[in-house]
Scaffold this motif. Sequence first.
Motif, PDB file in Angstrom:
ATOM      1  N   LEU A 197      10.214  -7.844  16.921  1.00 42.66           N
ATOM      2  CA  LEU A 197      10.729  -8.806  15.887  1.00 42.66           C
ATOM      3  C   LEU A 197       9.439  -9.518  15.211  1.00 42.66           C
ATOM      4  N   TYR A 198       8.747 -10.099  16.005  1.00 35.13           N
ATOM      5  CA  TYR A 198       7.573 -11.033  15.580  1.00 35.13           C
ATOM      6  C   TYR A 198       6.246  -9.972  15.167  1.00 35.13           C
ATOM      7  N   GLN A 199       6.108  -9.066  15.887  1.00 37.42           N
ATOM      8  CA  GLN A 199       5.174  -7.850  15.783  1.00 37.42           C
ATOM      9  C   GLN A 199       5.235  -7.557  14.354  1.00 37.42           C
ATOM     10  N   SER A 200       6.447  -7.232  13.744  1.00 34.39           N
ATOM     11  CA  SER A 200       6.735  -6.747  12.515  1.00 34.39           C
ATOM     12  C   SER A 200       6.383  -7.812  11.355  1.00 34.39           C
ATOM     13  N   VAL A 201       6.732  -9.049  12.034  1.00 34.93           N
ATOM     14  CA  VAL A 201       6.403 -10.375  10.964  1.00 34.93           C
ATOM     15  C   VAL A 201       4.608 -10.507  10.787  1.00 34.93           C
ATOM     16  N   LYS A 202       3.999  -9.796  11.617  1.00 31.29           N
ATOM     17  CA  LYS A 202       2.818  -9.920  11.512  1.00 31.29           C
ATOM     18  C   LYS A 202       2.111  -8.769  10.622  1.00 31.29           C
ATOM     19  N   LEU A 203       2.917  -7.578  10.892  1.00 33.25           N
ATOM     20  CA  LEU A 203       2.545  -6.454   9.917  1.00 33.25           C
ATOM     21  C   LEU A 203       3.042  -6.870   8.532  1.00 33.25           C
ATOM     22  N   LEU A 204       4.228  -7.238   8.345  1.00 35.80           N
ATOM     23  CA  LEU A 204       4.886  -7.984   7.008  1.00 35.80           C
ATOM     24  C   LEU A 204       3.660  -8.728   6.152  1.00 35.80           C
ATOM     25  N   TYR A 205       3.494  -9.769   7.026  1.00 40.32           N
ATOM     26  CA  TYR A 205       2.554 -10.621   6.215  1.00 40.32           C
ATOM     27  C   TYR A 205       1.085  -9.982   6.127  1.00 40.32           C
ATOM     28  N   SER A 206       0.708  -9.170   6.837  1.00 36.30           N
ATOM     29  CA  SER A 206      -0.666  -8.430   6.655  1.00 36.30           C
ATOM     30  C   SER A 206      -0.358  -7.417   5.470  1.00 36.30           C
ATOM     31  N   ILE A 207       0.733  -7.186   5.240  1.00 38.36           N
ATOM     32  CA  ILE A 207       0.733  -6.187   4.141  1.00 38.36           C
ATOM     33  C   ILE A 207       0.732  -7.049   2.758  1.00 38.36           C
ATOM     34  N   GLY A 208       1.510  -8.303   2.880  1.00 39.94           N
ATOM     35  CA  GLY A 208       1.198  -9.235   1.631  1.00 39.94           C
ATOM     36  C   GLY A 208      -0.258  -9.499   1.470  1.00 39.94           C
ATOM     37  N   ILE A 209      -0.976  -9.905   2.378  1.00 43.30           N
ATOM     38  CA  ILE A 209      -2.336 -10.286   2.353  1.00 43.30           C
ATOM     39  C   ILE A 209      -3.192  -9.069   1.707  1.00 43.30           C
ATOM     40  N   PHE A 210      -2.755  -7.573   2.088  1.00 41.28           N
ATOM     41  CA  PHE A 210      -3.612  -6.534   1.783  1.00 41.28           C
ATOM     42  C   PHE A 210      -3.397  -6.440   0.186  1.00 41.28           C
ATOM     43  N   PHE A 211      -2.140  -6.985  -0.412  1.00 39.75           N
ATOM     44  CA  PHE A 211      -2.090  -6.884  -1.838  1.00 39.75           C
ATOM     45  C   PHE A 211      -2.488  -8.070  -2.498  1.00 39.75           C
ATOM     46  N   THR A 212      -2.700  -9.147  -1.740  1.00 39.29           N
ATOM     47  CA  THR A 212      -3.263 -10.323  -2.529  1.00 39.29           C
ATOM     48  C   THR A 212      -4.730 -10.059  -2.781  1.00 39.29           C
ATOM     49  N   TYR A 213      -5.384  -9.329  -1.902  1.00 34.34           N
ATOM     50  CA  TYR A 213      -7.046  -9.086  -2.027  1.00 34.34           C
ATOM     51  C   TYR A 213      -7.164  -8.719  -3.438  1.00 34.34           C
ATOM     52  N   ALA A 214      -6.327  -7.839  -4.167  1.00 29.76           N
ATOM     53  CA  ALA A 214      -6.522  -7.545  -5.545  1.00 29.76           C
ATOM     54  C   ALA A 214      -6.660  -8.666  -6.334  1.00 29.76           C
ATOM     55  N   LEU A 215      -5.719  -9.652  -6.407  1.00 29.66           N
ATOM     56  CA  LEU A 215      -5.494 -10.705  -7.065  1.00 29.66           C
ATOM     57  C   LEU A 215      -6.525 -11.884  -7.013  1.00 29.66           C
ATOM     58  N   GLN A 216      -7.041 -12.243  -5.696  1.00 26.22           N
ATOM     59  CA  GLN A 216      -8.169 -12.846  -5.414  1.00 26.22           C
ATOM     60  C   GLN A 216      -9.484 -12.236  -6.055  1.00 26.22           C
ATOM     61  N   PHE A 217      -9.389 -10.844  -6.118  1.00 26.29           N
ATOM     62  CA  PHE A 217     -10.785 -10.404  -6.464  1.00 26.29           C
ATOM     63  C   PHE A 217     -10.846 -10.427  -7.904  1.00 26.29           C
ATOM     64  N   TYR A 218      -9.875 -10.376  -8.635  1.00 26.80           N
ATOM     65  CA  TYR A 218      -9.747 -10.229 -10.004  1.00 26.80           C
ATOM     66  C   TYR A 218     -10.608 -11.478 -10.743  1.00 26.80           C
ATOM     67  N   VAL A 219     -10.893 -12.622 -10.285  1.00 19.20           N
ATOM     68  CA  VAL A 219     -11.695 -13.709 -10.876  1.00 19.20           C
ATOM     69  C   VAL A 219     -13.200 -13.356 -10.715  1.00 19.20           C
ATOM     70  N   PRO A 220     -13.719 -13.043  -9.505  1.00 24.24           N
ATOM     71  CA  PRO A 220     -15.008 -13.095  -9.584  1.00 24.24           C
ATOM     72  C   PRO A 220     -15.444 -11.403 -10.047  1.00 24.24           C
ATOM     73  N   ALA A 221     -14.305 -10.542 -10.060  1.00 24.51           N
ATOM     74  CA  ALA A 221     -14.668  -9.303 -10.816  1.00 24.51           C
ATOM     75  C   ALA A 221     -14.755  -9.532 -12.594  1.00 24.51           C
ATOM     76  N   GLU A 222     -13.916 -10.545 -13.073  1.00 29.21           N
ATOM     77  CA  GLU A 222     -13.966 -10.886 -14.425  1.00 29.21           C
ATOM     78  C   GLU A 222     -15.283 -11.528 -14.651  1.00 29.21           C
ATOM     79  N   ILE A 223     -15.959 -12.154 -13.768  1.00 27.41           N
ATOM     80  CA  ILE A 223     -17.254 -12.771 -14.086  1.00 27.41           C
ATOM     81  C   ILE A 223     -18.580 -11.947 -13.987  1.00 27.41           C
ATOM     82  N   ILE A 224     -18.337 -10.978 -12.976  1.00 32.03           N
ATOM     83  CA  ILE A 224     -19.652 -10.095 -12.584  1.00 32.03           C
ATOM     84  C   ILE A 224     -19.859  -9.077 -13.233  1.00 32.03           C
ATOM     85  N   VAL A 225     -18.498  -8.240 -13.264  1.00 30.98           N
ATOM     86  CA  VAL A 225     -18.544  -6.713 -13.985  1.00 30.98           C
ATOM     87  C   VAL A 225     -18.858  -6.723 -15.435  1.00 30.98           C
TER      88      VAL A 225
END
Length: 467
Positions: free
Chosen positions: A322-350
């Motif tokens: 049960l709680y191992q799946s919690v770790k995986l679920l939260y990791s999936i959320g963090i994986f998708f959040t990467y793109a959102l946090q990456f958006y700001v520096p990309a808008e400055i540098i690219v």
Amino acid sequence: MSTQRLRNGDYHDYSSTGASPEESPSEGRSSFSPGSYQRFGESSSTTWFQTLIHLLKGNIGTGLLGLPLAVKNAGILVSLHHGSVFSVATAVLPTCSGLLNKPYLDYGDTVMHGLESSPSAWLRNHAHWGRRTVDFFLIVTQLGFCCVYFVFLADNFKQVIEAANGTTNNCHNNETVILMPTMDSRLYMLTFLPFLVLLAFIRNLRILSIFSLLANISMLVSLVMIYQFIVQRIPDPSHLPLVAPWKTYPLFFGTAIFAFEGIGMVLPLENKMKDPRKFPLILYVGMAIVTALYISLGSLGYLQFGASIQGSITLNLPNCWLYQSVKLLYSIGIFFTYALQFYVPAEIIVPFFVSRAPEHCELVVDLFVRTALVCVTCVLAILIPRLDLVISLVGSVSSSALALIIPPLLEVTTYYTEGMSPLTIAKDALISVLGFVGFVVGTYEALYELIQPSSGPIATNSTSAFM
């Protein structure tokens, strides 16, 4: 090609603005009248719900899971007070932007125009350096978040895989598990690299809102399960100190200020709204939800696990499916959040690099720069694989400047000619001074721990199951 192309609208990021070749950003902005919030490129503007999703997603990440350790480093009384103070500074930026009657300002533009309206001639003449300073800290902060995400993903996946043979259906009896050795956590980071590169290629906030919604759902389910566990059978807290030793406070400061991960997203989100007049209410509601989560999870997590709390509370959860799946679920959320946090520096540098490339190579240069930036965050994560120290260092170095030092000073420079009470000026000065002290001391302490780890290290990168 010169960078003037960016100002003249010759380079269009159509994917993120929705502008067409016939309508440049400058043309769209020229039609703006005071009191009007109509946006060019309405087709790509975000609704209030999408904006709230982005705001919550930008602030609920790995920093939230590190707050129980932050409470340990400061004590419950100090952490409760400071957590509330940190959340207040986030609301200053949109207020200053609104006063300037410039609805297209990002963080750097807001600081620059705020300095231009300052009564000091020296500040007006050097206003462009304010924008450059903010852009530098934004890049460091957001890419630092991305580094932390690499470490978080590697730690949690490594723990789940190594403990797979000993994982049971019994979540009540926590027993020592013999781990099955697997590859080094840094190899896990390299495994995630190509997938995060592909995710970073998404340049449209409306498309990213879909991933933000998926991330929010997976992380919401995970948080519900985490809360469900930590509120049960809380041990006697009488042996836990209300105030921690002062030497560990700098680590609390870095971790706590890091948790407010969405400071760089505030103005970009406002700029993309169909009706930005609703943004202040969305901001207050969103930050109230975030602050309540921060204080409750940090306090309850520390009360539940005490001195054994790790850099991420997920690493303390029982070794059951049960709680191992919690770790995986939260990791999936963090994986998708990467793109959102990456958006700001990309808008400055690219755009800086694309503006110098031939027009037929703009897309290639855009994708190449994005790939290079993701690779940089992966390399930095490999070099510093300790989750707690990475979080504290990023928070102390750059998040403190963006969330505590700059906003109060900007409020003073922007509103001073409008008339400010001495109490408000003193409040802003105090917050900035405390932010600067935390910046210096927190950075020193995090670097010291990296170079000379204490004799009792925190097992933040450990993959052992909770006992």
